[in-house]
Design a protein around this motif. Structure first.
Motif, PDB file in Angstrom:
ATOM      1  N   HIS A 112      49.858  38.260  34.002  1.00 23.93           N
ATOM      2  CA  HIS A 112      49.789  39.661  34.467  1.00 23.93           C
ATOM      3  C   HIS A 112      50.873  39.875  35.517  1.00 23.93           C
ATOM      4  O   HIS A 112      51.441  38.914  36.035  1.00 23.93           O
ATOM      5  CB  HIS A 112      48.415  39.940  35.108  1.00 23.93           C
ATOM      6  CG  HIS A 112      48.215  39.152  36.366  1.00 23.93           C
ATOM      7  ND1 HIS A 112      47.851  37.823  36.367  1.00 23.93           N
ATOM      8  CD2 HIS A 112      48.396  39.489  37.674  1.00 23.93           C
ATOM      9  CE1 HIS A 112      47.791  37.376  37.600  1.00 23.93           C
ATOM     10  NE2 HIS A 112      48.129  38.367  38.431  1.00 23.93           N
ATOM     11  N   ASP A 114      51.390  41.982  39.306  1.00 24.49           N
ATOM     12  CA  ASP A 114      50.545  42.549  40.368  1.00 24.49           C
ATOM     13  C   ASP A 114      50.857  44.033  40.527  1.00 24.49           C
ATOM     14  O   ASP A 114      52.007  44.444  40.421  1.00 24.49           O
ATOM     15  CB  ASP A 114      50.797  41.805  41.691  1.00 24.49           C
ATOM     16  CG  ASP A 114      50.307  40.362  41.641  1.00 24.49           C
ATOM     17  OD1 ASP A 114      49.553  40.005  40.712  1.00 24.49           O
ATOM     18  OD2 ASP A 114      50.693  39.585  42.541  1.00 24.49           O
ATOM     19  N   ASN A 153      55.352  37.411  45.678  1.00 22.07           N
ATOM     20  CA  ASN A 153      55.597  38.064  44.387  1.00 22.07           C
ATOM     21  C   ASN A 153      56.088  39.473  44.633  1.00 22.07           C
ATOM     22  O   ASN A 153      55.541  40.182  45.487  1.00 22.07           O
ATOM     23  CB  ASN A 153      54.291  38.234  43.583  1.00 22.07           C
ATOM     24  CG  ASN A 153      53.708  36.937  43.086  1.00 22.07           C
ATOM     25  OD1 ASN A 153      54.410  35.946  42.966  1.00 22.07           O
ATOM     26  ND2 ASN A 153      52.417  36.963  42.793  1.00 22.07           N
ATOM     27  N   HIS A 171      52.907  36.369  35.862  1.00 24.99           N
ATOM     28  CA  HIS A 171      52.489  35.017  36.272  1.00 24.99           C
ATOM     29  C   HIS A 171      51.079  34.756  35.771  1.00 24.99           C
ATOM     30  O   HIS A 171      50.344  35.684  35.439  1.00 24.99           O
ATOM     31  CB  HIS A 171      52.605  34.848  37.792  1.00 24.99           C
ATOM     32  CG  HIS A 171      51.948  35.936  38.585  1.00 24.99           C
ATOM     33  ND1 HIS A 171      52.514  37.176  38.778  1.00 24.99           N
ATOM     34  CD2 HIS A 171      50.753  35.988  39.206  1.00 24.99           C
ATOM     35  CE1 HIS A 171      51.707  37.933  39.500  1.00 24.99           C
ATOM     36  NE2 HIS A 171      50.619  37.242  39.772  1.00 24.99           N
TER      37      HIS A 171
HETATM   38 FE   LIG Z   1      48.765  37.996  40.443  1.00 18.60          FE
END
Ligand SMILES: [Fe+2]
Ligand SMILES: O=C(O)CCC(=O)C(=O)O
Length: 239
Positions: A112, A114, A153, A171
């Motif tokens: 997925h 974020d 991220n 990730h």
């Molecule tokens: Fe994540």
């Protein structure tokens, strides 16, 4: 699971993970369900302090990113984050037989991106986190644990702000890579703990491609959108 865990604990059957989410106590839209003080003395106070310390670190990163993106106003991104829309997630991946990951019957956390601006991620030394190589889709590269390091991220909203100059990389968490992570006859994987901290703009903040990331040959790829609308759009795609 302990009976006092409230609405912010989730147990995901296919995803072999338990999560406990903590937000700002001033965020009325998602009130925290705190464990009673006698159940875990000091937990609330510690986590509240940790939540705001993470925001300090994330705020510094947002200011550095603004400078790096060529913005005159280094607080341009940070100003859109009061801190009250962030999420601190405590993740527990219990031990399970390695075989269920190897036969792809379950994952620890499916691939997925974020939905945040940026995510700070703390992981223990178990391993299993993998990041998709943006130059080679489908190839996931291990994010090998580094003691005391925080992974950052880029989230979907920073990708939009930067007009894809910064990419929100997919990730996932899968089977720990090395066999010393397995125990016993069933080759039980070690328990894994991780703590993502998602920084998100306030719901009414507008995320709009930044001019220095656009040009005549490079028009804005995304329409302006509020964080609330983006969240809703992603949620409707998911459920
Ligand atoms: Fe994540
Ligand atoms: O457990 C991890 O290391 C990653 C968790 C994650 O990516 C998430 O919760 O968004």
């Amino acid at each position: 699971m302990a009976p006092y865990f409230g609405a912010n604990v989730q147990l995901h059957a296919d995803n072999q993970q338990e999560s406990y989410d903590i937000g700002s106590d001033q965020n009325a839209s998602q009130p925290n369900q705190w464990i009673p003080e006698e159940g875990l003395p000091g937990f609330r106070e510690f986590m509240t302090r940790f939540y705001w310390e993470c925001f300090q670190v994330g705020g510094d990163v947002l200011r550095a990113l603004a400078i790096g993106m060529g913005l005159d106003n280094e607080t341009y991104l940070l100003e859109k984050h009061s801190g009250h829309n962030n999420q601190l997630r405590l993740l527990n991946y219990p031990p399970v037989p390695a075989e269920i990951f190897e036969t792809e019957r379950a994952v620890r956390c499916p691939a997925h991106t974020d939905w945040s601006s940026i995510t700070l991620l703390f992981q223990d030394d178990c391993g299993g986190l993998e990041i998709e190589d943006v130059t080679d889709p489908g190839n996931f590269v291990p994010a090998v644990p580094v003691k005391n390091a925080i992974i950052m991220n880029v989230g979907d909203l920073l990708q939009r702000w930067s007009n894809d100059h910064l990419r929100s990389t997919s990730h996932r968490v899968t089977v720990p890579p090395s066999s010393d992570r397995f125990e016993g006859e069933d080759r039980m994987t070690r328990r894994r703990f991780s703590i993502p901290y998602f920084l998100s703009p306030d719901p009414e903040s507008v995320i709009e491609c930044i001019q220095s990331c656009t040009g005549v040959d490079e028009p804005a790829k995304y329409e302006p959108i509020t964080q609330a609308d983006y969240n809703q759009m992603r949620a409707s795609m998911q459920y």
